[in-house]
Design a protein around this motif. Structure first.
Motif, PDB file in Angstrom:
ATOM      1  N   PRO A  56       0.834  -1.240  -0.118  1.00 27.08           N
ATOM      2  CA  PRO A  56       0.078  -0.056  -0.040  1.00 27.08           C
ATOM      3  C   PRO A  56       0.812   1.256   0.029  1.00 27.08           C
ATOM      4  N   VAL A  57       0.775   2.337  -0.865  1.00 24.52           N
ATOM      5  CA  VAL A  57       1.347   3.336  -1.172  1.00 24.52           C
ATOM      6  C   VAL A  57       0.581   4.409  -0.689  1.00 24.52           C
ATOM      7  N   GLY A  58       1.174   5.322   0.330  1.00 26.91           N
ATOM      8  CA  GLY A  58       0.354   6.365   1.158  1.00 26.91           C
ATOM      9  C   GLY A  58       0.279   7.474   0.003  1.00 26.91           C
ATOM     10  N   ARG A  59      -0.421   8.670   0.253  1.00 28.32           N
ATOM     11  CA  ARG A  59      -0.425   9.621  -0.418  1.00 28.32           C
ATOM     12  C   ARG A  59      -0.434  10.936   0.084  1.00 28.32           C
ATOM     13  N   ILE A  60      -0.424  12.213  -0.524  1.00 28.49           N
ATOM     14  CA  ILE A  60      -0.512  13.245   0.344  1.00 28.49           C
ATOM     15  C   ILE A  60      -1.761  13.738   0.269  1.00 28.49           C
ATOM     16  N   HIS A  61      -2.346  14.100   1.501  1.00 25.90           N
ATOM     17  CA  HIS A  61      -3.596  14.545   1.762  1.00 25.90           C
ATOM     18  C   HIS A  61      -3.974  15.782   0.544  1.00 25.90           C
ATOM     19  N   PRO A  62      -5.000  15.832  -0.088  1.00 26.52           N
ATOM     20  CA  PRO A  62      -5.318  17.044  -0.996  1.00 26.52           C
ATOM     21  C   PRO A  62      -5.220  18.438  -0.303  1.00 26.52           C
ATOM     22  N   ALA A  63      -5.727  18.507   0.748  1.00 24.36           N
ATOM     23  CA  ALA A  63      -5.367  19.664   1.704  1.00 24.36           C
ATOM     24  C   ALA A  63      -3.764  20.100   1.902  1.00 24.36           C
ATOM     25  N   ASN A  64      -3.086  18.925   1.991  1.00 26.65           N
ATOM     26  CA  ASN A  64      -1.519  19.302   2.217  1.00 26.65           C
ATOM     27  C   ASN A  64      -1.008  19.522   0.830  1.00 26.65           C
ATOM     28  N   GLN A  65      -1.737  19.038  -0.200  1.00 27.73           N
ATOM     29  CA  GLN A  65      -1.107  19.202  -1.482  1.00 27.73           C
ATOM     30  C   GLN A  65      -1.200  20.556  -1.712  1.00 27.73           C
ATOM     31  N   THR A  66      -2.360  21.191  -1.399  1.00 23.83           N
ATOM     32  CA  THR A  66      -2.431  22.637  -1.733  1.00 23.83           C
ATOM     33  C   THR A  66      -1.499  23.522  -0.895  1.00 23.83           C
ATOM     34  N   LEU A  67      -1.403  23.173   0.316  1.00 21.31           N
ATOM     35  CA  LEU A  67      -0.820  23.805   1.338  1.00 21.31           C
ATOM     36  C   LEU A  67       0.833  23.973   0.760  1.00 21.31           C
ATOM     37  N   ARG A  68       1.361  22.464   0.266  1.00 24.15           N
ATOM     38  CA  ARG A  68       2.569  22.716  -0.314  1.00 24.15           C
ATOM     39  C   ARG A  68       2.805  23.541  -1.383  1.00 24.15           C
ATOM     40  N   GLU A  69       1.961  23.600  -2.155  1.00 26.54           N
ATOM     41  CA  GLU A  69       1.857  24.551  -3.473  1.00 26.54           C
ATOM     42  C   GLU A  69       2.085  25.998  -3.143  1.00 26.54           C
ATOM     43  N   LEU A  70       1.054  26.151  -2.034  1.00 25.50           N
ATOM     44  CA  LEU A  70       1.084  27.648  -1.667  1.00 25.50           C
ATOM     45  C   LEU A  70       2.540  28.038  -1.071  1.00 25.50           C
ATOM     46  N   ALA A  71       2.999  26.961  -0.286  1.00 26.46           N
ATOM     47  CA  ALA A  71       4.257  27.329   0.434  1.00 26.46           C
ATOM     48  C   ALA A  71       5.243  27.234  -0.681  1.00 26.46           C
ATOM     49  N   ALA A  72       5.239  26.844  -1.623  1.00 18.21           N
ATOM     50  CA  ALA A  72       6.146  26.890  -2.952  1.00 18.21           C
ATOM     51  C   ALA A  72       6.349  28.205  -3.489  1.00 18.21           C
ATOM     52  N   ILE A  73       4.837  28.571  -3.706  1.00 12.85           N
ATOM     53  CA  ILE A  73       4.703  29.915  -4.259  1.00 12.85           C
ATOM     54  C   ILE A  73       5.303  30.985  -3.548  1.00 12.85           C
ATOM     55  N   TRP A  74       5.036  31.021  -2.175  1.00 14.35           N
ATOM     56  CA  TRP A  74       5.208  32.066  -1.288  1.00 14.35           C
ATOM     57  C   TRP A  74       6.651  32.118  -0.821  1.00 14.35           C
ATOM     58  N   ALA A  75       7.519  30.902  -1.222  1.00 17.90           N
ATOM     59  CA  ALA A  75       8.892  30.813  -0.935  1.00 17.90           C
ATOM     60  C   ALA A  75       9.440  31.637  -1.988  1.00 17.90           C
ATOM     61  N   GLU A  76       9.018  31.372  -3.229  1.00 19.82           N
ATOM     62  CA  GLU A  76       9.536  32.071  -4.471  1.00 19.82           C
ATOM     63  C   GLU A  76       9.698  33.509  -4.341  1.00 19.82           C
ATOM     64  N   MET A  77       8.456  33.892  -3.496  1.00 20.90           N
ATOM     65  CA  MET A  77       8.539  35.409  -3.266  1.00 20.90           C
ATOM     66  C   MET A  77       9.302  35.862  -2.001  1.00 20.90           C
ATOM     67  N   GLY A  78       9.918  34.930  -1.626  1.00 20.42           N
ATOM     68  CA  GLY A  78      10.680  35.344  -0.047  1.00 20.42           C
ATOM     69  C   GLY A  78       9.851  35.207   1.255  1.00 20.42           C
ATOM     70  N   PHE A  79       9.056  34.447   1.374  1.00 22.52           N
ATOM     71  CA  PHE A  79       8.164  34.074   2.431  1.00 22.52           C
ATOM     72  C   PHE A  79       8.638  32.796   3.072  1.00 22.52           C
ATOM     73  N   GLN A  80       8.977  32.876   4.467  1.00 23.50           N
ATOM     74  CA  GLN A  80       9.483  31.636   4.956  1.00 23.50           C
ATOM     75  C   GLN A  80       8.439  31.223   5.700  1.00 23.50           C
ATOM     76  N   VAL A  81       8.269  29.816   5.978  1.00 21.86           N
ATOM     77  CA  VAL A  81       7.115  29.242   6.947  1.00 21.86           C
ATOM     78  C   VAL A  81       7.718  29.415   8.384  1.00 21.86           C
TER      79      VAL A  81
END
Ligand code: PHE
Length: 341
Positions: free
Chosen positions: A103-128
């Motif tokens: 069984p292969v786990g996967r990333i929860h849809p909410a966390n997928q969006t969170l990661r995408e958001l974090a990546a975009i904001w990281a590009e603009m210089g925002f740290q978590v």
């Protein structure tokens, strides 16, 4: 005696043929050609025979013994081969069977969006910046310019704990206070993702827990135009180069002025549909310039520093994006929902 030898040979060969396994064959061997076997006994007794019989009986007995020995040897080979075959079959691994699925786990849809958001904001210089889920009343409300009994507290129905003044954060905004107190007087550019909790009736549109992604920038000469430009830059990365962004004035006690941010509905392209409720716009965030009282509570001198803050809902964005009609699916733990992402 010669006749007896013929009988022995016939019997022996028949039993050799019938021996079903090596053990049975070994018994046959000891009965005829073993130390006390019947054929061996005949051979040993030749000396006791009358002289005129000895030669014929001796020759015959040797021929019979050779025939039986040869039959035993060839039967032994055949039995060994078939016993090996059976052993191999009994212990066999069927390499044509499909393997057991891992069984292969996967990333929860909410966390997928969170990661995408974090990546975009990281590009603009925002740290978590990680902030606690269990908060105190002061940080969740009072220090955000919402003193006790302030009517705007009604916007955040709260889970209180049995310990007075300790509650589950109703939004990620209290993280602003923690971050400012940690970094003042240094400038700040952070996002604060995480779970928030509200004591609300659960429905298709609202859950008792959900993620928010807060943003905070504090520094010199930060203006409303910076907030607007930053939000537009984010929206283009998230929803596409050509997406239209709209700002409406609003009110939050911790920002002044306050706005709400809409993006052009990416499902109908602004035409109006069920998802945007025929308006052509989707609300994605609350935002504003950090209120001077909040800056001061965070340890910054509001006559020198300014900043902006925003708060967005990753589940809402995920719902809009995938056409999910009920927020309860997110924490319902139903694999039929989760496996789709
Ligand atoms: N904390 C607000 C809410 O939960 C959102 C917000 C964050 C608004 C930051 C303005 C600035 O609704």
């Amino acid at each position: 005696m010669l006749k007896r030898l013929d009988e022995l040979q016939d019997q022996a060969l028949k039993q050799v043929e019938q021996a079903a396994d090596s053990a049975a064959l070994a018994q046959v061997e000891s009965a005829y050609t073993g130390k006390k076997g019947e054929i061996t006994t005949v051979l040993r007794s030749i000396g006791t025979l009358p002289a005129d019989e000895r030669k014929a009986v001796g020759e015959k007995a040797n021929v019979v013994k050779q025939a039986v020995d040869a039959a035993i040897a060839s039967r032994a080979d055949a039995l060994k081969a078939s016993e090996l075959g059976a052993a191999m079959q009994a212990g066999a691994i069927d390499v044509t069977l499909p393997g057991r699925p891992l069984p292969v786990g996967r990333i929860h849809p909410a966390n997928q969006t969170l990661r995408e958001l974090a990546a975009i904001w990281a590009e603009m210089g925002f740290q978590v910046y990680r902030s606690r889920d269990v908060e105190d009343d002061d940080t969740n409300f009072t220090l955000l310019n919402l003193p006790p009994h302030h009517p705007a507290r009604d916007m955040w129905d709260t889970f209180h704990t049995t310990q007075p003044g300790v509650l589950l954060r109703t939004h990620t905004s209290p993280g602003q206070i923690h971050a400012m107190r940690q970094y003042a007087p240094e400038p700040i550019r952070i996002i604060l993702p995480g779970m928030c909790y509200r004591y609300e009736q659960v429905s298709a549109r609202s859950e008792v827990q959900f993620n928010q992604l807060e943003g905070l920038a504090v520094g010199y000469n930060i203006h409303m135009t910076d907030l607007k430009g930053t939000i537009v830059a984010f929206a283009r990365r998230m929803f596409g180069e050509k997406v239209a962004v709209r700002f409406r004035s609003s009110h939050f006690p911790f920002t002044e002025p306050s706005i709400e941010v809409d993006v052009e509905c990416f499902l109908c392209g602004g035409e109006g549909c069920a998802v945007c409720k025929k308006t052509g716009w989707l609300e994605i965030a609350g935002a504003g310039m950090v209120h001077p009282v909040v800056l001061k509570n965070g340890g910054y001198d509001p006559s020198k520093f300014s900043g902006f803050a925003f708060g967005m809902g990753p589940e809402r964005m995920t719902m809009l994006r995938h056409g999910i009609t009920d927020i309860r699916y997110f924490w319902g733990n139903d694999p039929r929902f989760l496996e789709q992402f």
